[in-house]
Design a protein around this motif. Structure first.
Motif, PDB file in Angstrom:
ATOM      1  N   TYR A   1       0.826  -1.204   0.000  1.00  0.00           N
ATOM      2  CA  TYR A   1       0.000   0.000   0.000  1.00  0.00           C
ATOM      3  C   TYR A   1       0.860   1.254   0.000  1.00  0.00           C
ATOM      4  O   TYR A   1       1.751   1.407   0.836  1.00  0.00           O
ATOM      5  CB  TYR A   1      -0.897  -0.006   1.241  1.00  0.00           C
ATOM      6  N   LYS A   2       0.610   2.121  -0.952  1.00  0.00           N
ATOM      7  CA  LYS A   2       1.339   3.381  -1.010  1.00  0.00           C
ATOM      8  C   LYS A   2       0.382   4.496  -0.628  1.00  0.00           C
ATOM      9  O   LYS A   2      -0.636   4.706  -1.291  1.00  0.00           O
ATOM     10  CB  LYS A   2       1.878   3.617  -2.422  1.00  0.00           C
ATOM     11  N   GLU A   3       0.725   5.178   0.435  1.00  0.00           N
ATOM     12  CA  GLU A   3      -0.151   6.238   0.927  1.00  0.00           C
ATOM     13  C   GLU A   3      -0.226   7.370  -0.084  1.00  0.00           C
ATOM     14  O   GLU A   3       0.802   7.861  -0.538  1.00  0.00           O
ATOM     15  CB  GLU A   3       0.402   6.761   2.258  1.00  0.00           C
ATOM     16  N   PRO A   4      -1.441   7.780  -0.490  1.00  0.00           N
ATOM     17  CA  PRO A   4      -1.537   8.864  -1.488  1.00  0.00           C
ATOM     18  C   PRO A   4      -1.058  10.196  -0.916  1.00  0.00           C
ATOM     19  O   PRO A   4      -1.195  10.440   0.282  1.00  0.00           O
ATOM     20  CB  PRO A   4      -3.030   8.914  -1.808  1.00  0.00           C
ATOM     21  N   SER A   5      -0.484  10.996  -1.786  1.00  0.00           N
ATOM     22  CA  SER A   5      -0.015  12.297  -1.307  1.00  0.00           C
ATOM     23  C   SER A   5      -1.153  13.315  -1.399  1.00  0.00           C
ATOM     24  O   SER A   5      -1.917  13.320  -2.380  1.00  0.00           O
ATOM     25  CB  SER A   5       1.201  12.761  -2.104  1.00  0.00           C
ATOM     26  N   PRO A   6      -1.279  14.153  -0.394  1.00  0.00           N
ATOM     27  CA  PRO A   6      -2.408  15.103  -0.367  1.00  0.00           C
ATOM     28  C   PRO A   6      -2.253  16.233  -1.378  1.00  0.00           C
ATOM     29  O   PRO A   6      -1.137  16.577  -1.764  1.00  0.00           O
ATOM     30  CB  PRO A   6      -2.371  15.633   1.066  1.00  0.00           C
ATOM     31  N   ILE A   7      -3.383  16.796  -1.790  1.00  0.00           N
ATOM     32  CA  ILE A   7      -3.384  17.937  -2.721  1.00  0.00           C
ATOM     33  C   ILE A   7      -4.174  19.094  -2.099  1.00  0.00           C
ATOM     34  O   ILE A   7      -4.996  18.877  -1.218  1.00  0.00           O
ATOM     35  CB  ILE A   7      -4.041  17.573  -4.081  1.00  0.00           C
ATOM     36  N   PRO A   8      -3.929  20.305  -2.560  1.00  0.00           N
ATOM     37  CA  PRO A   8      -4.732  21.435  -2.057  1.00  0.00           C
ATOM     38  C   PRO A   8      -6.203  21.280  -2.454  1.00  0.00           C
ATOM     39  O   PRO A   8      -6.513  20.768  -3.528  1.00  0.00           O
ATOM     40  CB  PRO A   8      -4.113  22.654  -2.742  1.00  0.00           C
ATOM     41  N   ILE A   9      -7.051  21.709  -1.578  1.00  0.00           N
ATOM     42  CA  ILE A   9      -8.500  21.591  -1.814  1.00  0.00           C
ATOM     43  C   ILE A   9      -9.187  22.891  -1.415  1.00  0.00           C
ATOM     44  O   ILE A   9      -8.846  23.484  -0.392  1.00  0.00           O
ATOM     45  CB  ILE A   9      -9.089  20.443  -0.960  1.00  0.00           C
ATOM     46  N   LEU A  10     -10.152  23.301  -2.234  1.00  0.00           N
ATOM     47  CA  LEU A  10     -11.050  24.382  -1.836  1.00  0.00           C
ATOM     48  C   LEU A  10     -12.392  23.736  -1.533  1.00  0.00           C
ATOM     49  O   LEU A  10     -12.987  23.095  -2.395  1.00  0.00           O
ATOM     50  CB  LEU A  10     -11.186  25.411  -2.967  1.00  0.00           C
ATOM     51  N   THR A  11     -12.814  23.842  -0.302  1.00  0.00           N
ATOM     52  CA  THR A  11     -14.069  23.209   0.083  1.00  0.00           C
ATOM     53  C   THR A  11     -14.891  24.207   0.905  1.00  0.00           C
ATOM     54  O   THR A  11     -14.552  25.389   0.965  1.00  0.00           O
ATOM     55  CB  THR A  11     -13.782  21.901   0.856  1.00  0.00           C
ATOM     56  N   GLY A  12     -15.926  23.748   1.505  1.00  0.00           N
ATOM     57  CA  GLY A  12     -16.733  24.648   2.330  1.00  0.00           C
ATOM     58  C   GLY A  12     -18.197  24.257   2.296  1.00  0.00           C
ATOM     59  O   GLY A  12     -18.550  23.168   1.836  1.00  0.00           O
ATOM     60  N   TYR A  13     -19.017  25.148   2.778  1.00  0.00           N
ATOM     61  CA  TYR A  13     -20.437  24.864   2.793  1.00  0.00           C
ATOM     62  C   TYR A  13     -21.246  26.147   2.613  1.00  0.00           C
ATOM     63  O   TYR A  13     -20.776  27.244   2.909  1.00  0.00           O
ATOM     64  CB  TYR A  13     -20.849  24.145   4.077  1.00  0.00           C
ATOM     65  N   SER A  14     -22.438  25.958   2.097  1.00  0.00           N
ATOM     66  CA  SER A  14     -23.366  27.071   1.917  1.00  0.00           C
ATOM     67  C   SER A  14     -24.694  26.639   2.513  1.00  0.00           C
ATOM     68  O   SER A  14     -25.015  25.445   2.519  1.00  0.00           O
ATOM     69  CB  SER A  14     -23.574  27.376   0.435  1.00  0.00           C
TER      70      SER A  14
END
Lengths: 109, 357
Positions: B36-49
């Motif tokens: 198992y190779k741990e995936p590398s994280p990426i920037p994310i724009l998230t949130g809620y309305s």
């Protein structure tokens, strides 16, 4: 008075972080030492465990116990998105490192 | 500002320690499985309305909200994250014109350094780690009833400074978690903060899905006072029932508790497509005003008189990210008893800012 309080808090934070950091690295060192002993023992000698092996986390149980505690089970995101979300959740919910890794693996495999 | 150099020293010490330990911990991090190779994280724009409408005798209130969140990982050891909140408040009292007001604020903008398995160092502006509602349950798409519990006004704020936190697995069925913070005073309009120190300590039993926590905060500006808190979260295993509750107390602003049960109606045998996505909620809360009350702080206002409230809510989840909800409540106080109706919609969104493969 304010100065004194601030100094106390500074010392407390440093002491706490130092203590926890040393405790954490101490665990790593012992683990590494144990592994080294086992690997250097050679094929004839069976590995010697100085410490009982810790029971691994059940990923499904970790997912249900931690994620669903606050919100509905999220849909599947991409592997790399999930990796970011798990970093965020580790901070937000104070997950342990083992739980974070187990849930990430569970969601991305 | 005589202590400003000491605050700088504090931040310098914490970050120097964190950086050093981060390097040390990185040397020791290893992949647990060769497959198992741990995936590398990426920037994310998230949130809620979301949008919420509240009706009570003599008053209508409409509250649209949008809260964008940015998650910016720097490798697997550092995460920078921030949340802004833009909230509208359109209120109409009987015989009066609509009064509208938009508020904007920085909920958090923090750097998290995962120093080792037990310690995360946080610097910047962060949600004050007190109780469970402020940090974990306040987002529109998470909370089971759109109206916040009264007593959370004592805990819902942000701090600016440093924090140490983490979760530690002591045994297969025993975790502890902690957060200790110090906040400097800030008078910025969009990011105000009170000079304070405190934290939360919790015990979590994963097998029983039970967490019990206790919180403490000391305000270190103007009048110094302590706020104490306790919280509990429990998920039943055999039935889809969640129980949550909090108790908060301080001698100046008051004390109170809320206790909430939420039941997913998956086990209803008729109209399954509808009930499978439905959730019934009941919340009971009480707030006690001390004789020398000074009023609340943070996002909500505290009542002037001791109040009891019971709320019955219903949520329907179109997806995990989109829900509508409605609630009916009855509020009891020495001023007056009245009904409280709410309807709302919440949507959580996520946009990856990098390659997802």
């Amino acid at each position: 008075m304010r100065d004194r309080t601030l100094v106390r808090i500074t010392l407390l934070l440093l002491f706490l972080s130092g203590g926890i950091a040393l405790a954490g690295t101490g665990k790593h060192s012992k683990k590494a030492q144990s592994t080294n002993t086992a690997s250097s023992a050679g094929p004839k000698n069976l590995p010697v465990h100085t410490k009982p092996v810790r029971k691994p986390i059940d990923p499904d149980e970790a997912y249900k116990a931690n994620c669903a505690r606050c919100h509905v089970e999220p849909r599947k995101f991409s592997e790399r998105e999930t990796a970011t979300v798990m970093l965020h959740m580790r901070v937000r919910s104070n997950l342990t490192e083992e739980e974070t890794k187990a849930i990430l693996k569970y969601l991305t495999q | 500002m005589r202590w400003s150099w000491k605050l700088k020293l504090l931040l310098f010490c914490v970050f120097t320690l964190a950086a050093g330990l981060s390097l040390h911990a990185q040397e020791q991090s290893s992949t647990e499985s060769p497959i198992y190779k741990e995936p590398s994280p990426i920037p994310i724009l998230t949130g809620y309305s979301g949008f919420q409408a509240t009706f009570q005798p003599g008053q209508q209130q409409l509250q649209p909200v949008i809260a964008p969140i940015i998650l910016l990982p720097l490798g697997r050891r550092v995460l920078i994250e921030g949340e802004g909140e833009f909230e509208g408040d359109y209120t109409k009292a009987t015989g009066q014109p609509w009064v509208r007001h938009w508020s904007k604020g920085l909920e958090y903008l923090q750097a998290n350094i995962f120093v080792n398995r037990d310690l995360t160092v946080v610097g910047g502006r962060f949600l004050t780690p007190f109780g469970i509602f402020n940090e974990r349950l306040h987002p529109f798409w998470i909370k089971n009833v759109f109206i916040n519990p009264i007593v959370t006004a004592l805990e819902m704020d942000s701090s600016t400074g440093g924090m140490l936190r983490g979760g530690i697995r002591l045994a297969p069925d025993l975790n502890i978690n902690y957060a200790a913070f110090f906040s400097a005073a800030s008078t910025l309009k969009w990011a105000d903060a009170t000079r304070a120190a405190g934290g939360r300590f919790g015990i979590f039993l994963p097998k029983e899905r039970l967490e019990i926590g206790t919180s403490f905060k000391r305000q270190l500006q103007d009048e110094h006072f302590n706020t104490y808190g306790a919280d509990i979260t429990w998920q039943a295993k055999k039935v889809p029932l969640d129980l949550r509750g909090e108790y908060v107390r301080n001698r100046l602003q008051g004390s109170g508790y809320w206790l909430e049960g939420a039941y997913r109606l998956r086990q209803v045998s008729f109209a399954r497509p509808f009930f499978r996505k439905s959730q019934a909620v009941v919340r009971m809360e009480q707030f006690f005003v001390p004789k020398s009350a000074t009023g609340g702080e943070g996002d909500s206002e505290l009542p002037d008189v001791s109040t009891q409230r019971v709320l019955f809510g219903w949520n329907y989840y179109f997806t995990d990210a989109l829900k509508i909800g409605a609630s009916y409540g009855r509020s009891f106080s020495s001023e007056r008893d009245h009904n409280l109706w709410t309807i709302g919609i919440a949507y959580r969104w996520m946009i990856p800012l990098g390659g997802t493969k």
